[in-house]
Design an enzyme around this catalytic site. Structure first.
Site, short mmCIF file in Angstrom:
data_model
loop_
_atom_site.label_atom_id
_atom_site.label_comp_id
_atom_site.label_asym_id
_atom_site.label_seq_id
_atom_site.Cartn_x
_atom_site.Cartn_y
_atom_site.Cartn_z
N TYR A 110 8.31 58.18 108.19
CA TYR A 110 6.97 58.47 107.67
C TYR A 110 6.76 59.97 107.53
O TYR A 110 6.15 60.43 106.55
CB TYR A 110 5.89 57.85 108.57
CG TYR A 110 5.85 56.35 108.48
CD1 TYR A 110 5.08 55.71 107.51
CD2 TYR A 110 6.59 55.57 109.35
CE1 TYR A 110 5.05 54.33 107.41
CE2 TYR A 110 6.57 54.19 109.26
CZ TYR A 110 5.81 53.57 108.29
OH TYR A 110 5.79 52.21 108.19
N ASN A 133 -0.18 50.31 99.34
CA ASN A 133 0.73 50.08 98.23
C ASN A 133 0.49 48.68 97.66
O ASN A 133 0.77 47.69 98.33
CB ASN A 133 2.18 50.22 98.73
CG ASN A 133 3.22 49.84 97.72
OD1 ASN A 133 2.94 49.59 96.56
ND2 ASN A 133 4.45 49.80 98.18
N CYS A 141 8.21 49.96 100.17
CA CYS A 141 7.73 50.62 101.39
C CYS A 141 8.47 50.12 102.63
O CYS A 141 8.39 50.76 103.68
CB CYS A 141 6.22 50.46 101.54
SG CYS A 141 5.59 48.81 101.39
N GLU A 168 19.60 44.91 102.02
CA GLU A 168 20.00 46.09 101.25
C GLU A 168 21.15 46.85 101.91
O GLU A 168 21.65 47.82 101.33
CB GLU A 168 18.80 47.03 101.10
CG GLU A 168 17.72 46.47 100.22
CD GLU A 168 16.57 47.45 99.99
OE1 GLU A 168 16.61 48.59 100.51
OE2 GLU A 168 15.63 47.06 99.28
#
Length: 173
Positions: A110, A133, A141, A168
């Site tokens: 962050y 968002n 995010c 990912e």
């Protein structure tokens, strides 16, 4: 591109549960939700837009399916826009723009997000912007983590955040 006059709401299944989507009439994603908060978020972000049920555009559905099938770059192909979003004050759009630059498989803190958005030391404010968002998953995010690498602050739930990062191939400390 400005705020849309109409948003088409649709739902698709995914490995992390149902996804609610809001797209404008051109098939551009304007909202994503992991639960039932999509309508509230779209009324907040695009108060002048009419909401109606419809089908997910074939291109968006294909790109999301490709992402969940292992194509890490597929989210980059999903057309999206936050132009005209009501909550877009000066800091939030900068955070959202910086977030769009974080590639799949990479995590940042962050604090780093705040620095990239031009406000070093504003990690909490960056967290607030990320929480607002309207298109989580698409504007990823989940790639923002605590300074120590811990999974924190994801509206879709920490279990989804962990799943997405593992999917990912992100390396967590």
């Amino acid at each position: 591109m400005s705020a849309p006059d109409r948003l088409i709401l649709s739902w698709i299944d995914s490995p992390i549960g149902p996804l609610a989507l809001a797209c404008d009439e051109a098939g551009v994603v304007r909202g994503v939700s992991f639960g039932d908060g999509l309508i509230k978020a779209m009324r907040r972000e695009y108060p002048g837009a009419a909401l109606s049920d419809g089908e997910t555009s074939a291109a968006v559905a294909r790109d999301l399916a490709a992402y969940f099938s292992g194509d890490r770059a597929a989210l980059n192909r999903v057309p999206w826009s936050l132009e005209g979003a009501a909550s877009g004050d000066s800091f939030q759009p900068r955070v959202w723009k910086a977030l769009a630059e974080v590639p799949a498989g990479v995590t940042i803190s962050y604090g780093e997000m705040a620095r990239r958005a031009g406000e070093p030391g504003a990690a909490q404010a960056a967290g607030v912007a990320l929480n607002r968002n309207p298109i989580p998953l698409i504007l990823a995010c989940h790639r923002v983590v605590g300074a120590d690498g811990s999974l924190t602050g994801f509206g879709g739930g920490l279990e989804r955040k962990g799943w997405l990062l593992r999917h990912e191939g992100a390396l967590l400390i």
